[in-house]
Design a protein around this motif. Sequence first.
Motif, PDB file in Angstrom:
ATOM      1  N   THR A 170       0.827  -1.208   0.000  1.00 35.43           N
ATOM      2  CA  THR A 170       0.000   0.000   0.000  1.00 35.43           C
ATOM      3  C   THR A 170       0.864   1.263   0.000  1.00 35.43           C
ATOM      4  O   THR A 170       0.483   2.287  -0.589  1.00 35.43           O
ATOM      5  CB  THR A 170      -0.959   0.012   1.202  1.00 35.43           C
ATOM      6  N   TRP A 171       2.023   1.213   0.644  1.00 37.63           N
ATOM      7  CA  TRP A 171       2.920   2.367   0.606  1.00 37.63           C
ATOM      8  C   TRP A 171       3.423   2.606  -0.816  1.00 37.63           C
ATOM      9  O   TRP A 171       3.516   3.757  -1.266  1.00 37.63           O
ATOM     10  CB  TRP A 171       4.097   2.161   1.563  1.00 37.63           C
ATOM     11  N   LEU A 172       3.750   1.532  -1.528  1.00 32.44           N
ATOM     12  CA  LEU A 172       4.204   1.692  -2.917  1.00 32.44           C
ATOM     13  C   LEU A 172       3.082   2.205  -3.808  1.00 32.44           C
ATOM     14  O   LEU A 172       3.311   3.031  -4.702  1.00 32.44           O
ATOM     15  CB  LEU A 172       4.739   0.358  -3.446  1.00 32.44           C
ATOM     16  N   LEU A 173       1.864   1.743  -3.575  1.00 29.26           N
ATOM     17  CA  LEU A 173       0.728   2.270  -4.335  1.00 29.26           C
ATOM     18  C   LEU A 173       0.540   3.755  -4.053  1.00 29.26           C
ATOM     19  O   LEU A 173       0.196   4.527  -4.957  1.00 29.26           O
ATOM     20  CB  LEU A 173      -0.547   1.503  -3.984  1.00 29.26           C
ATOM     21  N   ALA A 174       0.753   4.157  -2.798  1.00 30.70           N
ATOM     22  CA  ALA A 174       0.638   5.576  -2.453  1.00 30.70           C
ATOM     23  C   ALA A 174       1.664   6.403  -3.227  1.00 30.70           C
ATOM     24  O   ALA A 174       1.354   7.489  -3.738  1.00 30.70           O
ATOM     25  CB  ALA A 174       0.824   5.771  -0.954  1.00 30.70           C
ATOM     26  N   LEU A 175       2.884   5.900  -3.345  1.00 28.04           N
ATOM     27  CA  LEU A 175       3.908   6.630  -4.100  1.00 28.04           C
ATOM     28  C   LEU A 175       3.578   6.668  -5.591  1.00 28.04           C
ATOM     29  O   LEU A 175       3.789   7.684  -6.257  1.00 28.04           O
ATOM     30  CB  LEU A 175       5.275   5.973  -3.880  1.00 28.04           C
ATOM     31  N   LEU A 176       3.041   5.569  -6.118  1.00 28.42           N
ATOM     32  CA  LEU A 176       2.656   5.549  -7.528  1.00 28.42           C
ATOM     33  C   LEU A 176       1.447   6.440  -7.789  1.00 28.42           C
ATOM     34  O   LEU A 176       1.217   6.857  -8.933  1.00 28.42           O
ATOM     35  CB  LEU A 176       2.344   4.110  -7.967  1.00 28.42           C
ATOM     36  N   ALA A 177       0.654   6.717  -6.752  1.00 29.48           N
ATOM     37  CA  ALA A 177      -0.510   7.585  -6.916  1.00 29.48           C
ATOM     38  C   ALA A 177      -0.125   9.046  -7.094  1.00 29.48           C
ATOM     39  O   ALA A 177      -0.942   9.861  -7.517  1.00 29.48           O
ATOM     40  CB  ALA A 177      -1.447   7.445  -5.708  1.00 29.48           C
ATOM     41  N   LEU A 178       1.123   9.375  -6.794  1.00 24.83           N
ATOM     42  CA  LEU A 178       1.582  10.750  -6.954  1.00 24.83           C
ATOM     43  C   LEU A 178       1.810  11.064  -8.431  1.00 24.83           C
ATOM     44  O   LEU A 178       2.115  10.170  -9.227  1.00 24.83           O
ATOM     45  CB  LEU A 178       2.883  10.954  -6.175  1.00 24.83           C
ATOM     46  N   PRO A 179       1.687  12.324  -8.834  1.00 26.88           N
ATOM     47  CA  PRO A 179       1.960  12.711 -10.231  1.00 26.88           C
ATOM     48  C   PRO A 179       3.468  12.755 -10.481  1.00 26.88           C
ATOM     49  O   PRO A 179       4.085  13.817 -10.454  1.00 26.88           O
ATOM     50  CB  PRO A 179       1.317  14.095 -10.345  1.00 26.88           C
ATOM     51  N   ILE A 180       4.060  11.594 -10.735  1.00 28.47           N
ATOM     52  CA  ILE A 180       5.517  11.486 -10.797  1.00 28.47           C
ATOM     53  C   ILE A 180       6.051  11.188 -12.193  1.00 28.47           C
ATOM     54  O   ILE A 180       7.265  11.148 -12.385  1.00 28.47           O
ATOM     55  CB  ILE A 180       6.019  10.381  -9.839  1.00 28.47           C
ATOM     56  N   LEU A 181       5.159  10.977 -13.162  1.00 30.46           N
ATOM     57  CA  LEU A 181       5.632  10.498 -14.457  1.00 30.46           C
ATOM     58  C   LEU A 181       6.569  11.487 -15.140  1.00 30.46           C
ATOM     59  O   LEU A 181       7.593  11.104 -15.713  1.00 30.46           O
ATOM     60  CB  LEU A 181       4.444  10.178 -15.365  1.00 30.46           C
ATOM     61  N   SER A 182       6.238  12.779 -15.079  1.00 31.97           N
ATOM     62  CA  SER A 182       7.120  13.765 -15.711  1.00 31.97           C
ATOM     63  C   SER A 182       8.458  13.837 -14.977  1.00 31.97           C
ATOM     64  O   SER A 182       9.505  14.052 -15.609  1.00 31.97           O
ATOM     65  CB  SER A 182       6.450  15.140 -15.731  1.00 31.97           C
ATOM     66  N   SER A 183       8.452  13.650 -13.653  1.00 29.65           N
ATOM     67  CA  SER A 183       9.706  13.640 -12.892  1.00 29.65           C
ATOM     68  C   SER A 183      10.546  12.419 -13.252  1.00 29.65           C
ATOM     69  O   SER A 183      11.771  12.504 -13.376  1.00 29.65           O
ATOM     70  CB  SER A 183       9.416  13.657 -11.385  1.00 29.65           C
ATOM     71  N   VAL A 184       9.881  11.263 -13.405  1.00 35.72           N
ATOM     72  CA  VAL A 184      10.594  10.054 -13.818  1.00 35.72           C
ATOM     73  C   VAL A 184      11.208  10.258 -15.198  1.00 35.72           C
ATOM     74  O   VAL A 184      12.367   9.883 -15.443  1.00 35.72           O
ATOM     75  CB  VAL A 184       9.639   8.846 -13.814  1.00 35.72           C
ATOM     76  N   GLN A 185      10.453  10.869 -16.098  1.00 34.46           N
ATOM     77  CA  GLN A 185      10.966  11.122 -17.442  1.00 34.46           C
ATOM     78  C   GLN A 185      12.160  12.073 -17.398  1.00 34.46           C
ATOM     79  O   GLN A 185      13.147  11.891 -18.138  1.00 34.46           O
ATOM     80  CB  GLN A 185       9.850  11.718 -18.311  1.00 34.46           C
ATOM     81  N   PHE A 186      12.102  13.070 -16.520  1.00 34.43           N
ATOM     82  CA  PHE A 186      13.179  14.062 -16.432  1.00 34.43           C
ATOM     83  C   PHE A 186      14.457  13.452 -15.857  1.00 34.43           C
ATOM     84  O   PHE A 186      15.557  13.666 -16.393  1.00 34.43           O
ATOM     85  CB  PHE A 186      12.730  15.247 -15.580  1.00 34.43           C
ATOM     86  N   TYR A 187      14.324  12.697 -14.754  1.00 35.36           N
ATOM     87  CA  TYR A 187      15.505  12.186 -14.061  1.00 35.36           C
ATOM     88  C   TYR A 187      15.994  10.845 -14.603  1.00 35.36           C
ATOM     89  O   TYR A 187      17.200  10.569 -14.593  1.00 35.36           O
ATOM     90  CB  TYR A 187      15.218  12.047 -12.565  1.00 35.36           C
TER      91      TYR A 187
END
Length: 264
Positions: free
Chosen positions: A106-123
């Motif tokens: 559930t903690w990992l799902l919480a992190l995936l629920a964040l708007p992180i895709l553009s950050s993942v693409q950037f870094y």
Amino acid sequence: MRRAHFILGLQLLAGWQAWSWYARRVQDGSDEPWGLLALLALVLMLPRGAPHALREREVWVLAAVNVGVAVGHPWLPPLVRAAVCLLCVTAIVSRMTEGRAFHLGTWLLALLALPILSSVQFYLGYPLRLAAAALSVPMLRGMGVPALREGASLTIGSDVILVDAPCSGARMLWVGLFLAVTLACLLRLGAGRTLLACLLGVGAVLFGNALRVCALTLVERSPVSGPPWLHEGVGVASFIPVCLLIAGSCLWQRARQRAVEAHA
């Protein structure tokens, strides 16, 4: 339990700036709103059981974390603040429903629920492109194509094919991790096996993305132009074995966990 619900309400109130930022970020077009899918899965996957009260030590830890976020507010990025607030809420609800504040799935799902895709693409976009190019070279050579890697591009004779940003596999990585974590929660895998399923999922995504780069390279070098949907079709087709590998690894972990439980 009234006290636990009161603390949950306070935590939701304390994170109002994070929730406001989350809503704006989801709607501003900088990220695909896929995190909402993970958020829905998080709500559905939260462990449910007999009511449990929060321990005094846990309340003090929550208070200390919130004070730390408040003090560090000017320096902490909004994504970090939102992650902390969402994990605090997840921990409270998990403690109330299952009796333990930390549940890796559930903690990992919480992190995936964040708007992180553009950050993942950037870094991670460029490292993922490098990995895709490096892994695709031996695949192409195995098919008789004399490919060489130069940075994030492939050189085949006089042709130079760039592994560009859309081919980095960032979206595939998010979906692959989401699938692995969701299956781990559904199959009730332990923390160690959930983590292993995620690592195997990352490996499957790297393999699948390299397979996609190989297929697209062959398509680009073909003298016959394909239909407009061919590029997207290759991406979907290359993700099918990734999903199968992730599902297979989770089922394998579940079988091993049951075997251990049977001998315990």
